[in-house]
Scaffold this motif. Structure first.
Motif, PDB file in Angstrom:
ATOM      1  N   ARG A 120       0.837  -1.207   0.000  1.00  0.00           N
ATOM      2  CA  ARG A 120       0.000   0.000   0.000  1.00  0.00           C
ATOM      3  C   ARG A 120       0.863   1.245   0.000  1.00  0.00           C
ATOM      4  O   ARG A 120       0.548   2.251  -0.655  1.00  0.00           O
ATOM      5  CB  ARG A 120      -0.941  -0.007   1.196  1.00  0.00           C
TER       6      ARG A 120
ATOM      7  N   ALA B 119      -7.526  -3.370   4.808  1.00  0.00           N
ATOM      8  CA  ALA B 119      -8.017  -2.920   3.494  1.00  0.00           C
ATOM      9  C   ALA B 119      -7.660  -3.884   2.370  1.00  0.00           C
ATOM     10  O   ALA B 119      -8.474  -4.135   1.481  1.00  0.00           O
ATOM     11  CB  ALA B 119      -7.478  -1.518   3.182  1.00  0.00           C
ATOM     12  N   ASN B 151     -11.267   2.802   0.138  1.00  0.00           N
ATOM     13  CA  ASN B 151     -11.138   2.404   1.527  1.00  0.00           C
ATOM     14  C   ASN B 151     -10.226   3.412   2.219  1.00  0.00           C
ATOM     15  O   ASN B 151      -9.205   3.809   1.649  1.00  0.00           O
ATOM     16  CB  ASN B 151     -10.531   0.990   1.594  1.00  0.00           C
ATOM     17  N   THR B 152     -10.592   3.813   3.425  1.00  0.00           N
ATOM     18  CA  THR B 152      -9.758   4.799   4.133  1.00  0.00           C
ATOM     19  C   THR B 152      -8.545   4.172   4.791  1.00  0.00           C
ATOM     20  O   THR B 152      -7.654   4.876   5.245  1.00  0.00           O
ATOM     21  CB  THR B 152     -10.550   5.504   5.248  1.00  0.00           C
ATOM     22  N   GLY B 153      -8.520   2.836   4.888  1.00  0.00           N
ATOM     23  CA  GLY B 153      -7.549   2.184   5.773  1.00  0.00           C
ATOM     24  C   GLY B 153      -8.035   2.274   7.207  1.00  0.00           C
ATOM     25  O   GLY B 153      -9.084   2.874   7.485  1.00  0.00           O
ATOM     26  N   ALA B 241     -10.992  -1.269   8.193  1.00  0.00           N
ATOM     27  CA  ALA B 241     -10.852  -0.980   6.759  1.00  0.00           C
ATOM     28  C   ALA B 241     -12.207  -0.630   6.162  1.00  0.00           C
ATOM     29  O   ALA B 241     -12.779  -1.389   5.400  1.00  0.00           O
ATOM     30  CB  ALA B 241     -10.264  -2.181   6.032  1.00  0.00           C
ATOM     31  N   THR B 276      -7.338   5.237  -1.276  1.00  0.00           N
ATOM     32  CA  THR B 276      -6.481   4.653  -0.235  1.00  0.00           C
ATOM     33  C   THR B 276      -5.075   5.235  -0.319  1.00  0.00           C
ATOM     34  O   THR B 276      -4.464   5.560   0.705  1.00  0.00           O
ATOM     35  CB  THR B 276      -6.456   3.118  -0.373  1.00  0.00           C
ATOM     36  N   TYR B 279      -5.007   8.716   1.230  1.00  0.00           N
ATOM     37  CA  TYR B 279      -4.966   8.673   2.703  1.00  0.00           C
ATOM     38  C   TYR B 279      -3.590   8.238   3.202  1.00  0.00           C
ATOM     39  O   TYR B 279      -3.036   8.812   4.135  1.00  0.00           O
ATOM     40  CB  TYR B 279      -6.052   7.749   3.247  1.00  0.00           C
ATOM     41  N   ASP B 280      -3.051   7.188   2.571  1.00  0.00           N
ATOM     42  CA  ASP B 280      -1.747   6.693   3.020  1.00  0.00           C
ATOM     43  C   ASP B 280      -0.666   7.752   2.828  1.00  0.00           C
ATOM     44  O   ASP B 280       0.270   7.838   3.627  1.00  0.00           O
ATOM     45  CB  ASP B 280      -1.385   5.406   2.255  1.00  0.00           C
TER      46      ASP B 280
END
Lengths: 369, 369
Positions: A120, B119, B151-153, B241, B276, B279-280
């Motif tokens: 990720r 996730a 997905n936000t995690g 997740a 995702t 966000y990461d």
């Protein structure tokens, strides 16, 4: 120098602006491409990403953008694939940059190098962190443009005939491992061996080599190493998240109608996401079967991991001192990784930690060891 | 009953077969759709997935498949969005199933429920594990078809005015938290509060509530909770997740030309993967700024996590006893999760573990606490 750079940049911008836009972009021409995978069909999840990419492109264009995937060796072998896409023998290939580390170690960074990041994080680096732009700026010298094309997730550390508990146990160990990972293992005392996939089993069986790394449970199971080299180590610290790329011949890419470029772009991310999902869905059952067949799971010791980390950082410093492209990509990637793990240790890691510890009570199933 | 089911299934099959295939599929009609997001524009990463989805669809069809995204409230508010897509007021919406848990708890499972999975695992369940087919079989009663949409995690556990170290500290705690998570927290002794996002700050400041959960560092930072409820807990065990979905009105989806269905499919995965990645990429720096602004990071204690896990499993048993749809989805999802973590603890987790422990030495930067 400045003038040449300007001319080069100018001509590229011009080509992208004039060739792609007006006439072709409005239409939906029939385009037939050949894609040479660097993987054999037996690695069905890796090769499958090429099949999915082709399928998505065809379905999104009503069959007009047709890409035929070939397995490694059908048109060109893996070692020649980069040349084949550079010179336009094929319009595109699918494979990890580290296969061509012998040409330039910087090519490894677009795939993976020891102790870098997880899947990720790598995706975030490529998509949002500026990684993909930097990679494409660098690989343009090979006359290619690349898109991310999947990730296996963290691989296993491989199959060993005997247990290795300390760095002393690695001394003189003949280990089938390639690329920068092989150079790291050499610094740790092992003797890297380069052997094609099909020759590993007899070499391990006869004791010509002491250990071999391949991929992870799902792919490893097919090779049957559990019987002859039962100690199955983890994690593959040299492949925390090996990223595979779709590589396009630059001129062929630039000629694509804008709509087809957009199609290829989404198809690449979709196929790549599917590859990781397939590995994540298939590895657990394969791991169960491997353990039932005699595989003995072993974590690498803290001593070995620390020695590997130290050896890797030394190697990166040595290469960076003489290779500006490697230095630039490595430092960018490393800075991103360090920030990522600052956050990762908070929510993601502690959630996984609790779920792993709760697993036995939740499922009633035994842990794998 | 059987006859009605047959007729219903038959008519759907007929519609998909005849309307979508021959005439329209060969052409590229101009189609204009409205997408109602369940998120405000201020949640730019969540709302942004709708913008990206629309952009990808337009670019892949030379502007012919046009989707206009609207923020929550511009056409309909979040609570009415499911009805709006069911009855065709809008062609599609974007939001997590757990927003509609009041209608049926089974809708939560397609997004996330406490102590489920991470996730990548959720994506593997949806794409390869049969999860998406099961979800779509279930949601067809709402006259919709869904695709994964990001997905936000793992989210954070929220902002607390005082430290909570034990389950005793949760007794009577007024906690802004909704859905099944609220029911789990109620079993643990807290008093769940439902307050719209904009009203949380004054309620926390005045002490009307004791704690509030929101998303993660990047989104939380905008609300400024660090000043008034500085204890920032992790992990948000009720959202390991959270998956967001694109929901399509079933008839509108079935009418799409095959090529546009393929375009929407890849666009959804691409936009979701990008969410995702955003966000990461954005959470680490936001976390640093929050800590600098006074946030005090605290892990939930083992006692609290174990009590939460027990309460969740009790709740799932209670709902399953009276809700067959929930039971079917939950048991499928749970079985997949348990297998996933068997494998996850081996390579992925141990790689992350070492990288987290090595982070300080690698970057020279201090850990966040």
């Amino acid at each position: 120098m400045k003038r040449r750079q300007f001319l080069k940049a100018g001509s590229v911008g011009l080509a992208a602006g004039t060739v792609a836009a007006p006439a072709i972009a409005q239409s939906s021409p029939e385009i037939k491409w050949r894609l040479s995978s660097t993987f054999p069909k037996s690695l069905d999840t890796l090769f499958g990403a090429s099949e999915s990419f082709a399928k998505f492109c065809s379905e999104m264009t009503d069959g007009k953008f047709q890409i035929q995937p070939f397995a490694a060796g059908e048109i060109v072998g893996m070692p020649q694939a980069l040349d084949a896409v550079s010179n336009g023998t094929v319009e595109m290939i699918h494979g990890p940059g580290y296969y061509y580390v012998g040409r330039d170690p910087a090519l490894a960074i677009m795939a993976d190098i020891p102790f870098m990041m997880n899947a990720r994080q790598r995706n975030a680096w490529l998509m949002i962190g500026g990684g993909l732009d930097l990679v494409n700026e660098y690989v343009s010298q090979f006359n290619v443009y690349t898109l991310p094309g999947g990730n296996t997730g963290t691989q296993m550390g491989g199959w060993f005939r005997k247990e290795v508990k300390t760095v002393a146990d690695l001394q003189g160990l003949k280990f089938r491992i390639a690329g920068l990972a092989g150079q790291v293992l050499a610094k740790m005392g092992a003797v890297p061996q380069q052997i094609p996939g099909g020759d590993i089993y007899p070499a391990l069986e006869r004791g010509t080599i002491d250990a071999a790394e391949w991929v992870g449970p799902y792919d490893d199971e097919k090779l049957g190493f559990a019987k002859i080299a039962p100690f199955y180590y983890y994690p593959g610290f040299w492949e925390g998240a090996p990223g595979v790329s779709f590589w396009f011949n630059k001129a062929k890419w630039d000629e694509l109608p804008k709509t087809y470029k957009a199609v290829a772009n989404s198809a690449a991310y979709h196929a790549g996401m599917e590859m990781t999902a397939k590995y994540d869905a298939r590895n657990p059952a394969a791991l169960r079967r491997l353990v039932a067949a005699g595989a003995q799971l072993r974590p690498f010791s803290q001593e070995i991991l620390e020695a590997g980390f130290k050896a890797s950082n030394e190697l990166y410093d040595e290469i960076s001192a003489k290779n500006a492209a490697f230095k630039k990509l490595y430092e960018h990637c490393r800075a991103f990784r360090n920030e990522e793990y600052l956050w990762w240790q908070v929510a993601e890691y502690t959630f996984d930690n609790f779920m792993i510890r709760s697993r036995v009570s939740a499922s009633g199933a035994p842990a794998p060891r």
